[in-house]
Design a protein around this motif. Structure first.
Motif, PDB file in Angstrom:
ATOM      1  N   SER A 134      -6.207 -19.076   3.296  1.00  0.00           N
ATOM      2  CA  SER A 134      -6.017 -18.050   2.287  1.00  0.00           C
ATOM      3  C   SER A 134      -8.177 -17.594   1.361  1.00  0.00           C
ATOM      4  O   SER A 134      -7.918 -16.343   1.408  1.00  0.00           O
ATOM      5  CB  SER A 134      -5.211 -18.385   0.723  1.00  0.00           C
ATOM      6  OG  SER A 134      -4.312 -18.669   1.509  1.00  0.00           O
ATOM      7  N   MET A 135      -8.060 -18.595   1.417  1.00  0.00           N
ATOM      8  CA  MET A 135      -9.530 -18.473   0.557  1.00  0.00           C
ATOM      9  C   MET A 135     -11.130 -17.556   1.626  1.00  0.00           C
ATOM     10  O   MET A 135     -11.408 -16.667   1.518  1.00  0.00           O
ATOM     11  CB  MET A 135     -10.232 -20.033   0.649  1.00  0.00           C
ATOM     12  CG  MET A 135     -11.588 -20.200  -0.216  1.00  0.00           C
ATOM     13  SD  MET A 135     -10.872 -19.415  -1.857  1.00  0.00           S
ATOM     14  CE  MET A 135      -9.578 -20.873  -2.300  1.00  0.00           C
ATOM     15  N   ILE A 136     -10.158 -18.068   2.439  1.00  0.00           N
ATOM     16  CA  ILE A 136     -11.368 -16.505   3.893  1.00  0.00           C
ATOM     17  C   ILE A 136     -10.856 -15.584   3.644  1.00  0.00           C
ATOM     18  O   ILE A 136     -11.753 -14.764   3.627  1.00  0.00           O
ATOM     19  CB  ILE A 136     -11.077 -17.690   5.098  1.00  0.00           C
ATOM     20  CG1 ILE A 136     -11.560 -18.274   5.211  1.00  0.00           C
ATOM     21  CG2 ILE A 136     -11.632 -16.288   6.316  1.00  0.00           C
ATOM     22  CD1 ILE A 136     -11.612 -19.552   6.412  1.00  0.00           C
ATOM     23  N   GLU A 137      -9.475 -14.901   3.821  1.00  0.00           N
ATOM     24  CA  GLU A 137      -9.178 -14.079   3.603  1.00  0.00           C
ATOM     25  C   GLU A 137      -9.185 -13.778   2.180  1.00  0.00           C
ATOM     26  O   GLU A 137      -9.924 -12.096   1.970  1.00  0.00           O
ATOM     27  CB  GLU A 137      -7.457 -14.258   3.700  1.00  0.00           C
ATOM     28  CG  GLU A 137      -6.760 -12.569   4.027  1.00  0.00           C
ATOM     29  CD  GLU A 137      -5.854 -12.464   4.323  1.00  0.00           C
ATOM     30  OE1 GLU A 137      -5.238 -13.602   4.189  1.00  0.00           O
ATOM     31  OE2 GLU A 137      -5.024 -11.556   4.612  1.00  0.00           O
ATOM     32  N   LEU A 138      -9.659 -13.847   0.763  1.00  0.00           N
ATOM     33  CA  LEU A 138      -9.561 -13.698   0.339  1.00  0.00           C
ATOM     34  C   LEU A 138     -11.392 -13.028   0.270  1.00  0.00           C
ATOM     35  O   LEU A 138     -11.903 -12.334  -0.645  1.00  0.00           O
ATOM     36  CB  LEU A 138      -9.962 -14.703  -1.459  1.00  0.00           C
ATOM     37  CG  LEU A 138      -9.497 -14.823  -2.827  1.00  0.00           C
ATOM     38  CD1 LEU A 138      -8.176 -13.278  -3.062  1.00  0.00           C
ATOM     39  CD2 LEU A 138      -9.640 -15.425  -3.062  1.00  0.00           C
ATOM     40  N   ILE A 139     -11.973 -13.701   0.488  1.00  0.00           N
ATOM     41  CA  ILE A 139     -13.711 -13.426   0.614  1.00  0.00           C
ATOM     42  C   ILE A 139     -13.776 -12.090   1.447  1.00  0.00           C
ATOM     43  O   ILE A 139     -14.489 -11.378   0.769  1.00  0.00           O
ATOM     44  CB  ILE A 139     -14.740 -14.861   1.054  1.00  0.00           C
ATOM     45  CG1 ILE A 139     -14.424 -15.724   0.598  1.00  0.00           C
ATOM     46  CG2 ILE A 139     -15.371 -14.840   1.414  1.00  0.00           C
ATOM     47  CD1 ILE A 139     -15.028 -17.314   1.549  1.00  0.00           C
ATOM     48  N   CYS A 140     -13.440 -12.210   2.426  1.00  0.00           N
ATOM     49  CA  CYS A 140     -12.831 -10.837   3.397  1.00  0.00           C
ATOM     50  C   CYS A 140     -12.911 -10.142   2.353  1.00  0.00           C
ATOM     51  O   CYS A 140     -13.467  -8.772   2.359  1.00  0.00           O
ATOM     52  CB  CYS A 140     -12.107 -11.193   4.866  1.00  0.00           C
ATOM     53  SG  CYS A 140     -12.869 -12.374   5.600  1.00  0.00           S
ATOM     54  N   LEU A 141     -11.280  -9.840   1.721  1.00  0.00           N
ATOM     55  CA  LEU A 141     -11.092  -9.003   0.664  1.00  0.00           C
ATOM     56  C   LEU A 141     -11.996  -8.968  -0.414  1.00  0.00           C
ATOM     57  O   LEU A 141     -12.524  -7.188   0.033  1.00  0.00           O
ATOM     58  CB  LEU A 141     -10.078  -8.942   0.219  1.00  0.00           C
ATOM     59  CG  LEU A 141      -8.896  -9.338   1.116  1.00  0.00           C
ATOM     60  CD1 LEU A 141      -6.966  -9.822   0.384  1.00  0.00           C
ATOM     61  CD2 LEU A 141      -8.111  -8.186   1.878  1.00  0.00           C
ATOM     62  N   LEU A 168      -1.279  -8.596  -2.848  1.00  0.00           N
ATOM     63  CA  LEU A 168       0.007  -8.989  -3.176  1.00  0.00           C
ATOM     64  C   LEU A 168       1.028 -10.068  -2.284  1.00  0.00           C
ATOM     65  O   LEU A 168       1.389 -11.017  -2.440  1.00  0.00           O
ATOM     66  CB  LEU A 168       0.960  -7.494  -2.882  1.00  0.00           C
ATOM     67  CG  LEU A 168       1.593  -7.457  -3.936  1.00  0.00           C
ATOM     68  CD1 LEU A 168       1.453  -7.841  -5.707  1.00  0.00           C
ATOM     69  CD2 LEU A 168       2.841  -6.231  -3.207  1.00  0.00           C
ATOM     70  N   ASP A 169       0.469  -9.817  -0.796  1.00  0.00           N
ATOM     71  CA  ASP A 169       1.241 -10.819  -0.007  1.00  0.00           C
ATOM     72  C   ASP A 169       0.988 -12.436   0.196  1.00  0.00           C
ATOM     73  O   ASP A 169       1.544 -12.765  -0.002  1.00  0.00           O
ATOM     74  CB  ASP A 169       1.183 -10.181   1.530  1.00  0.00           C
ATOM     75  CG  ASP A 169       2.074 -10.587   2.766  1.00  0.00           C
ATOM     76  OD1 ASP A 169       3.055 -10.946   2.285  1.00  0.00           O
ATOM     77  OD2 ASP A 169       1.382 -11.015   4.266  1.00  0.00           O
ATOM     78  N   MET A 170      -0.264 -12.260  -0.118  1.00  0.00           N
ATOM     79  CA  MET A 170      -0.566 -13.245  -0.280  1.00  0.00           C
ATOM     80  C   MET A 170      -0.173 -14.071  -0.946  1.00  0.00           C
ATOM     81  O   MET A 170       0.298 -15.881  -1.282  1.00  0.00           O
ATOM     82  CB  MET A 170      -2.356 -14.072  -0.176  1.00  0.00           C
ATOM     83  CG  MET A 170      -3.200 -13.392   0.735  1.00  0.00           C
ATOM     84  SD  MET A 170      -5.111 -13.517   0.856  1.00  0.00           S
ATOM     85  CE  MET A 170      -5.357 -14.499  -0.577  1.00  0.00           C
ATOM     86  N   ILE A 171       0.209 -13.653  -2.245  1.00  0.00           N
ATOM     87  CA  ILE A 171       0.517 -14.289  -3.821  1.00  0.00           C
ATOM     88  C   ILE A 171       2.646 -14.575  -3.486  1.00  0.00           C
ATOM     89  O   ILE A 171       1.931 -15.503  -3.427  1.00  0.00           O
ATOM     90  CB  ILE A 171       0.443 -13.287  -5.475  1.00  0.00           C
ATOM     91  CG1 ILE A 171      -0.821 -13.545  -4.752  1.00  0.00           C
ATOM     92  CG2 ILE A 171       1.772 -14.292  -6.680  1.00  0.00           C
ATOM     93  CD1 ILE A 171      -1.498 -11.752  -6.555  1.00  0.00           C
ATOM     94  N   ILE A 172       2.842 -13.479  -3.668  1.00  0.00           N
ATOM     95  CA  ILE A 172       4.528 -13.826  -2.730  1.00  0.00           C
ATOM     96  C   ILE A 172       3.855 -15.189  -1.479  1.00  0.00           C
ATOM     97  O   ILE A 172       5.031 -15.328  -2.228  1.00  0.00           O
ATOM     98  CB  ILE A 172       4.921 -12.612  -1.792  1.00  0.00           C
ATOM     99  CG1 ILE A 172       4.368 -11.405  -3.114  1.00  0.00           C
ATOM    100  CG2 ILE A 172       6.200 -13.010  -1.861  1.00  0.00           C
ATOM    101  CD1 ILE A 172       5.362  -9.614  -2.291  1.00  0.00           C
TER     102      ILE A 172
END
Lengths: 708, 708
Positions: free
Chosen positions: B78-85, B122-126
């Protein structure tokens, strides 16, 4: 030009030239009146049909010869073959009478026929002698038979296809060697990478240890037939090996096979274009010959309307006056009463455009019983039938019918519903015949009306016969029931015609359909040769036993070598070379390619045979098929009508304004040559160029031709 | 046009326009100096690379997320995805600064990126919330990730490909419905003809009794995957049933599939042509903008040589003086010292032609040790190396080497021979470096020299490492040995270059190669989406056990439903959706099509999934691939150099006559856009037409442009 002095003979000769130009016949016949008469007989359609009948009989002999589907004694088949050979010899002798001797002997196709006939006779004698003395004998001349199809005068299009292939061959071969090099390199890599890892195939055999086996396996992978099985042992060992196979598939299966298509497509198109160029040139040349026979006047020679009419009537005796008048009007734009060379040369193409002339005739019922036919009820019926809802209603009925066909036909409700539907369909046809003029309804270009009527009438007949047989309980024929089912299902196809967007595609397919006949002949020639060779090599190696046979050999197709192989386990015993029908089915399966490595025995000679077949049929011929469809479909879908058709249509519109007599539909070219010519004429200055060439060749006077 | 007043700013802006035209960038940026500066940063190649790195990282997350190949905790991914986003968001914000707000919000690709980022968050949070509360959760936003590849500014070519597909879709769909109608009709016929005959498949199941099963089986037959198995029961019962299948294969497998290719090919070409037309138009428009910034004079505006030089240096700082001078000479035929709009507009295309300038430099050894290098022995060596026999000799050596590679490498003779061959190859490279000038030898366009040297040097290194490891007996690495083998085999490829006819094909393939990257991205997007969906649907349904596993579930892939199925018997257990690598391999196998009906479980949802995949990938995308190869290969093989290249070459010849400084090889266009432009420019009046359009659009003064 050794022209006849007689005026009538002059017209006859000109008519022959025009007819040759119209049908793209390319025979340099002797121009003396007796020769011309013989030439007309030679070109009679009955003789053409007869030639093909004899060829078919000759080819069909394979059904009765050893290994036979229906065995006949050797003397019977030999007698039939002898009759066929005599027929071919007579036909050739006829041709020799028509054509100057020098040209006859220079033509390779005549030499080919002579050689084929001689070899066939020789083989028959040798075979007979060997059989009588009790020796082993092979009917090797049977592979020559399909070559007759190529070398008879009528096989022009087939010869053209073969010439195109021959011309494309060098480039295809270079590409093939490069492709084989790639396969060999990959195989070597596979041997080095996987050979030492002690892997096993699913059958427990060592995996990728023999170089030649690897080459064969990877060749099969190009055809995708053994994917993913060939990959699984390595992939199960390590996921990294999947990379090797992915690379192999991308390079060899996809890229190389696409490049093969590109090379075949490109070459086929190129050489065909050249052939069509020559075809058009020859056509113009013949028309120029005809023109020079009929021309009048000095400075700028012309042909008068009277002469032109006489000529057209000679060429096409069944042409209607209205049609002929139309063609003249197109040729003579300026109403001068005579036409020059350029307009005259168009005649061959004009005659090839199908113009369907339909007088807007009154309905026969209107003539017979005008009072009833003109009544309010009758008019209402006609309005209903012409209404769009009528079409939609019957489409809905067809869809409901489809559901009923899917249900179990032994249910009494379903089988009585069938009668109901049949009645509805018959009613539809009767209503349509009541509303539309019958001759219009059954005009040649109304494909779907014909289709409907034939299907419904046959279905009615078959259903009645079936019901009769069933009610008397004397005999239930499965065959008649099968026919009934097929006809019922075929009825559903009609729904396609109602959808505008489907109709365009279907019409294109119907148009291309007959043109594929040439392709069918090409396939027939290649299949026949491979079938003959295959039968000699592999006959009797695999036996088929019907399901209720108690013979234990059924398990392994009567060949102990096949015990426990995939071939026997998959019940492939009927895929054999034991007769010509089985051979053809087997070759079709090999063309489809899947499972072909299982179908063939593991014997090396079989592998070579099948790889050869794959190269010839799949890589070359099927690619030509795809190229042909590609080109034909794109042309039919895109290309507008050509100049000649446009000017014809314009003229028809003009005439309609003042005469209101003709309703015509231009059905386009319907011959292979026509399509080909159309393929390559569009967008190029081919015709202008050709006429310029011709003019130069023949030293005629007006080279300043420009197409309308 | 809100142009900057400053002269320097004017040049900067013009340089940006030219650069955009050269690289076919199509961004309407704000013309104010700060925006232009931001825009230059936005287009920096490092940022482009960074964008793709982030996308790759984002896509690669699938390796570590559940179901993972290498499991990582959810917080880490999730952290990596967040950085990418965040990175994508920053990039988008940068773009928003560059482009006028109105245009930014109207552009669908920006909206797409915003939506994708929002949905992913949104998907990450859910997902996090559901997981924490112990509920079942699906990472549905993963299918959106590959869409980033399409919607970033850099994905221009990919967007174009998708647009072409979207535009071709209506026609493909109509054809597909017709094709499905044909399949349905044939299925109905099969049900009626064979359903009641109590036939059995090879597994003993009832044959052709269920309508939906028949439809599926016949659909699979179109892909040829179940040929001839599906035919065998009916064929064994009666040879007449073969007719049904032959008809089916001819109509559906061959004709319809070829027509699919025709429709895809035709549409793809048509829409691509339109796209290229717009591309060329936009390019000319940008060049006209640049021209209007730099123009001087009143009646017929021109650009002076000094201004032009300054501009070119700004656009391409690393251009050599000789190259720039050459381009100026081409633009200014008449040596006037200034050029008009028409010549100026060509600049973008001129800059795109690769001109490799090579001074005929003396060999360094000649400078260092002239006495030795000029000696008779040295000259003899050089003559020998330049001789054709030297090439033939090494070709022979390679062939002998190929045989040795094929032999068992554990044989001491073979393994010492390997050292011998390696020495020969190293000697070859040294000799060539001795003879040819090293910088010439390693010029960018000498593909095979690079290839040779890299392969030989790596092979030398790997062999030495391998020998060292072997002699110390401490550790034998299978991996290093594999690399040694691969390098050895790759060495053999070199032989291809010696055969002239092979070289032409290989060069074409090498040229097309990089252009296939777009196609690779297209496949990646589609595969990724299908892999994500497949993993959610089918993960864990099939388990793979390594060969030495004692688990009895190995027999049926850990799924009792698979007991005694062909899937388990063929050892297909590793074909599953348990991680993203397996999924991709499985999807590749489905693309190859063979055995796909065995690979899929017999569950209905799987069937729908796979049929969908077949339609999208095989019918649409693979046909586009074939269409692309067809078009590109035909163009590369046939089309001559375009006008611009010819005039450039002429100029080079002229210059060579007097200067003898430049040796150049025109390597042609090497970008996708270049090839596309070339595809459709040839034979059409595209460029003339476009410049006429542009002139009209922008009210410029000299519309009377005619291409040289």
């Amino acid at each position: 030009l050794r022209g006849p002095e007689l005026d009538g003979g002059r017209f006859d000769l000109a008519a022959v030239y025009v007819s040759d130009a119209q049908h793209n016949r390319n025979i340099t016949f002797d121009a003396s009146p007796p020769s011309v008469r013989l030439y007309l007989i030679y070109n009679h359609w009955m003789l053409h049909v007869l030639v093909y009948v004899f060829i078919l009989v000759d080819l069909a002999l394979a059904l009765f010869e050893e290994p036979a589907l229906i065995p006949l004694p050797v003397w019977a088949t030999s007698m039939i073959e002898l009759i066929c050979l005599v027929a071919f010899a007579v036909r050739l002798a006829h041709f020799a009478k028509v054509v100057p001797r020098r040209i006859f002997l220079r033509d390779p196709k005549n030499i080919c026929i002579i050689v084929i006939i001689t070899l066939c006779l020789l083989d028959m004698i040798i075979y007979g002698a060997l059989k009588v003395s009790g020796n082993y004998a092979v009917r090797w001349s049977r592979v020559l038979r399909p070559l007759l199809l190529v070398n008879v005068t009528e096989g022009r299009q087939l010869r053209r296809a073969f010439r195109s292939i021959r011309n494309a061959l060098p480039q295809i071969l270079v590409l093939f060697f490069l492709f084989m090099f790639s396969v060999l390199i990959f195989s070597l890599m596979a041997l080095k990478l996987m050979g030492k890892r002690n892997l096993e195939t699913i059958e427990g055999a060592p995996y990728f240890t023999n170089y030649l086996d690897i080459v064969f396996d990877l060749y099969v992978l190009v055809t995708t037939a053994n994917s993913p099985d060939i990959m699984m042992p390595a992939y199960n060992y390590s996921s990294f090996f999947a990379l090797f196979f992915i690379l192999y598939i991308v390079i060899n299966t996809y890229t190389f096979m696409s490049v093969f298509l590109a090379v075949v497509y490109n070459n086929y198109k190129k050489y065909l274009k050249e052939e069509v160029r020559q075809l058009v040139r020859a056509k113009r040349q013949k028309m120029c010959h005809a023109f020079s026979l009929l021309k009048e006047g000095g400075e700028e020679p012309v042909v008068s309307k009277a002469h032109w009419n006489r000529l057209v009537r000679l060429v096409q005796p069944d042409i209607t006056n209205a049609h002929r008048e139309l063609l003249w009007n197109v040729s003579d734009h300026h109403n001068r009463g005579h036409i020059g060379k350029v307009a005259f040369v168009q005649l061959a193409d004009l005659l090839n455009i199908q113009v369907i002339t339909l007088k807007s005739r009154a309905h026969p019922l209107h003539t017979w019983i005008p009072a009833i036919y003109e009544s309010a009820v009758s008019k209402l019926i006609c309005r209903m039938v012409r209404h769009r809802m009528f079409v939609y209603l019957y489409d809905a009925i067809i869809l409901v019918n489809a559901v009923f066909i899917g249900l179990d036909e032994e249910d009494p409700v379903v089988s009585s519903a069938e009668w109901f539907f049949l009645t509805l369909y018959v009613l539809e046809i009767l209503l349509k015949l009541y509303t539309f003029e019958p001759r219009t309804f059954f005009a040649r270009h109304h494909f779907w009306n014909w289709f409907d009527t034939i299907i419904i009438v046959s279905a009615l007949l078959a259903t009645v016969i079936n019901a009769a047989l069933k009610s008397c309980k004397c005999y239930t024929s499965r065959q008649i029931l099968d026919i009934v089912f097929i006809l019922r299902v075929l009825r559903l196809i009609r729904v396609v015609d109602s959808i505008q967007r489907f109709r365009a595609i279907i019409n294109t397919l119907i148009k291309i359909g007959p043109l594929m006949l040439t392709f069918g002949q090409l396939i027939l020639v290649v299949y026949y040769i491979f079938a003959m060779v295959g039968m000699e090599l592999f006959k009797g190696k695999v036996q088929f036993f019907s399901a209720d046979s108690p013979d234990p050999a059924r398990e392994y197709c009567g060949n102990a070598l096949l015990k426990d192989t995939l071939f026997a386990r998959n019940n492939y015993c009927k895929n054999n070379f034991n007769d010509v029908v089985s051979s053809f089915v087997l070759l079709l399966e090999l063309t489809v390619v899947n499972q072909w490595h299982d179908i063939l025995l593991t014997h090396v000679s079989a592998r070579i045979f099948f790889v050869l077949f794959h190269i010839v049929v799949v890589i070359i011929i099927m690619n030509i098929f795809v190229a042909f469809i590609l080109e034909a479909f794109i042309i039919e879908y895109i290309v507008e009508k050509n100049d000649l058709q446009t000017s014809l249509e314009k003229k028809i519109e003009e005439l309609n304004l003042c005469v209101d007599l003709l309703f015509s539909s231009l059905a386009g070219y319907s011959t292979m040559d026509g399509l080909l010519q159309r393929m390559f004429e569009t967008g190029t200055d081919l015709s202008a160029e050709v006429i310029a060439d011709t003019s130069e060749d023949m030293n005629f006077s007006n080279p300043s031709f420009s197409p309308a």
